[in-house]
Design a protein around this motif. Structure first.
Motif, short mmCIF file in Angstrom:
data_model
loop_
_atom_site.label_atom_id
_atom_site.label_comp_id
_atom_site.label_asym_id
_atom_site.label_seq_id
_atom_site.Cartn_x
_atom_site.Cartn_y
_atom_site.Cartn_z
N ASN A 1 16.57 -21.07 -2.74
CA ASN A 1 17.58 -20.99 -1.67
C ASN A 1 18.55 -19.83 -1.87
O ASN A 1 19.42 -19.60 -1.05
CB ASN A 1 18.39 -22.29 -1.58
N LEU A 2 18.36 -19.10 -2.98
CA LEU A 2 19.24 -17.95 -3.22
C LEU A 2 18.92 -16.80 -2.25
O LEU A 2 19.69 -15.86 -2.15
CB LEU A 2 19.11 -17.46 -4.67
N TYR A 3 17.77 -16.86 -1.61
CA TYR A 3 17.51 -15.87 -0.57
C TYR A 3 16.97 -16.57 0.67
O TYR A 3 16.40 -17.65 0.60
CB TYR A 3 16.55 -14.76 -1.05
N MET A 4 17.19 -15.89 1.81
CA MET A 4 16.86 -16.54 3.09
C MET A 4 15.35 -16.46 3.39
O MET A 4 14.75 -17.41 3.85
CB MET A 4 17.65 -15.80 4.18
N GLY A 5 14.78 -15.30 3.10
CA GLY A 5 13.35 -15.15 3.39
C GLY A 5 12.82 -13.88 2.75
O GLY A 5 13.59 -13.05 2.26
N ARG A 6 11.50 -13.74 2.76
CA ARG A 6 10.88 -12.54 2.21
C ARG A 6 9.83 -12.00 3.17
O ARG A 6 9.03 -12.76 3.72
CB ARG A 6 10.21 -12.84 0.86
N ILE A 7 9.86 -10.68 3.36
CA ILE A 7 8.84 -10.01 4.18
C ILE A 7 8.04 -9.11 3.25
O ILE A 7 8.63 -8.31 2.51
CB ILE A 7 9.51 -9.11 5.25
N GLY A 8 6.73 -9.21 3.26
CA GLY A 8 5.97 -8.33 2.37
C GLY A 8 4.49 -8.62 2.41
O GLY A 8 3.98 -9.32 3.29
N SER A 9 3.80 -8.06 1.41
CA SER A 9 2.34 -8.16 1.34
C SER A 9 1.92 -9.36 0.53
O SER A 9 2.67 -9.87 -0.29
CB SER A 9 1.78 -6.93 0.64
N ASP A 10 0.65 -9.75 0.73
CA ASP A 10 0.02 -10.71 -0.17
C ASP A 10 -0.75 -9.86 -1.19
O ASP A 10 -1.90 -9.48 -0.97
CB ASP A 10 -0.93 -11.61 0.64
N PHE A 11 -0.08 -9.54 -2.29
CA PHE A 11 -0.65 -8.59 -3.26
C PHE A 11 -1.89 -9.14 -3.98
O PHE A 11 -2.78 -8.39 -4.37
CB PHE A 11 0.40 -8.19 -4.29
N LEU A 12 -1.92 -10.47 -4.16
CA LEU A 12 -3.09 -11.06 -4.82
C LEU A 12 -4.32 -10.89 -3.91
O LEU A 12 -5.40 -10.51 -4.36
CB LEU A 12 -2.85 -12.54 -5.13
N VAL B 1 -7.45 -0.03 -0.10
CA VAL B 1 -6.96 -1.34 0.34
C VAL B 1 -5.55 -1.14 0.87
O VAL B 1 -4.69 -0.60 0.17
CB VAL B 1 -6.96 -2.36 -0.82
N GLU B 2 -5.34 -1.57 2.07
CA GLU B 2 -4.04 -1.30 2.71
C GLU B 2 -2.92 -2.17 2.15
O GLU B 2 -3.10 -3.37 1.91
CB GLU B 2 -4.16 -1.57 4.22
N CYS B 3 -1.77 -1.52 1.96
CA CYS B 3 -0.53 -2.23 1.68
C CYS B 3 0.42 -1.73 2.76
O CYS B 3 0.75 -0.54 2.80
CB CYS B 3 -0.03 -1.87 0.28
N ASN B 4 0.81 -2.60 3.65
CA ASN B 4 1.53 -2.19 4.86
C ASN B 4 3.03 -2.08 4.60
O ASN B 4 3.68 -3.09 4.31
CB ASN B 4 1.22 -3.23 5.95
N VAL C 1 2.84 -9.26 6.06
CA VAL C 1 2.43 -8.19 6.98
C VAL C 1 0.90 -8.17 7.09
O VAL C 1 0.21 -8.59 6.17
CB VAL C 1 2.94 -6.81 6.49
N GLU C 2 0.41 -7.65 8.21
CA GLU C 2 -1.05 -7.58 8.40
C GLU C 2 -1.61 -6.40 7.61
O GLU C 2 -1.01 -5.33 7.60
CB GLU C 2 -1.35 -7.39 9.88
N GLU C 3 -2.77 -6.62 7.00
CA GLU C 3 -3.36 -5.56 6.19
C GLU C 3 -4.88 -5.54 6.32
O GLU C 3 -5.49 -6.58 6.55
CB GLU C 3 -2.96 -5.74 4.71
#
Ligand code: AHR
Length: 329
Positions: free
Chosen positions: A130-141, A280-283, A309-311
């Protein structure tokens, strides 16, 4: 005398005009959402595209005042920047973290100050989510798993499915989610195949200069490599230079298969030429999604904890010059 009066009048009018425009500026500034953005650095083409995407989306015309801080790859600088944003009383903090750990205290401080935090790109590992509201990013795995599964199929299609395969692994910044997850995918892939070996793991820190340096030094004593798994495009560019200097061939018509992450325009150009086998795309285009989340928050709507994000991934077979030229990064 007349001249003095008219000069004084002009002066008064000028003062009034300046006063009005300052008041207008203040008024319009008051209506802007003040965002403090701590960007981890400028190590790669991907990072430049990410910074640009966020700066364009959080523009004044779109209702924001963006305070930008470049931490130059140093987490201490990020902690300092966030504390400064808190002191300045920004409305929202956006953090692109260099590493996963080490954020609990500063995020607690932001929470105590009532400032919501949105994480972009890599993840933070904190005791209380709860220390952050949300995260936007890649699924690196997932990115890493795509690469590993593609490699398995590629080797089979080349009739090398059971051959001994030596993989040179060029890692990104240690402790970052992009490194941890792409590394995990490779290590799991190798653990599941008796004929794959990781010949060496080199730390290229996501930069072209370091990628070049570590691969060049490695090749001085060992050239028995079948695959290079490079965790970003800039390190790949450095590795390609080192291979050229060592007289080794790579890509579709060469001895070494090259796998790269990010899929920035330059890398896709090499892929189309057949010099890189897989991109391999990282958007990096997080800006529009970030704007959307912030607006949702101000509208009192709930925010998804994770926005991925879509990749996609690219080989010579699904690329065209037109596609590459029209790409945003
Ligand atoms: O966290 C995303 C990674 O960081 C990208 O793959 C890399 O290019 C960047 O520096």
């Amino acid at each position: 005398m007349k001249r003095i009066i008219s000069l004084a009048l002009c002066f008064l009018i000028l003062l009034f005009a300046v006063g009005c425009s300052a008041a207008e500026d203040e008024k319009s500034d008051d209506n802007l959402i003040v965002v403090g953005f701590s960007q981890l650095g400028s190590e790669s083409d991907w990072r430049a595209a990410n910074t640009q995407s966020i700066s364009l989306a959080l523009s004044e015309e779109n209702g924001y005042k963006l305070l930008f801080d470049n931490a130059k790859q140093n987490q201490e600088n990020q902690l300092m920047a966030i504390r400064n944003f808190i002191l300045q009383g920004v409305d929202i903090i956006v953090l692109a973290p260099a590493a996963e750990t080490g954020w609990d205290n500063v995020l607690l401080e932001a929470k105590a100050a009532g400032i919501p935090v949105i994480i972009v790109d890599r993840e933070v590992s904190v005791e209380d989510e709860n220390l952050y509201m949300g995260r936007i990013g890649s699924d690196f795995l997932k990115e890493g798993e795509i690469a590993v599964s593609w490699l398995g199929n590629k080797l089979v299609s080349l009739g090398r499915g059971t051959e001994q395969i030596n993989i040179l692994h060029v890692k990104g910044t240690d402790g970052s989610t992009a490194q941890i997850m792409r590394t995990r995918a490779l290590e799991e892939g190798v653990a599941g195949r008796s004929n794959w070996t990781i010949a060496a793991q080199l730390s290229g820190e996501f930069t072209e200069a370091k990628g070049y340096e570590v691969v060049r030094d490695y090749l001085k004593t060992n050239t028995d490599i079948d695959v290079i798994y490079s965790e970003n495009d800039n390190m790949t560019f450095g590795a390609m230079r080192a291979l050229d200097e060592a007289g080794l061939t790579y890509g579709e018509n060469g001895e070494i298969i090259i796998i790269s992450f990010d899929a920035v325009r330059e890398a896709l150009g090499y892929c189309l030429e057949g010099k890189i086998n897989l991109c391999v795309e990282c958007n990096p285009l997080h800006g529009a999604l970030l704007d959307q989340l912030i607006k949702q928050y101000y509208a009192g709507e709930s925010i998804p904890k994770y926005t991925y994000v879509e990749e996609a991934y690219f080989t010579r077979d699904n690329l065209s010059l037109e596609f590459i030229e029209n790409r945003l990064y």
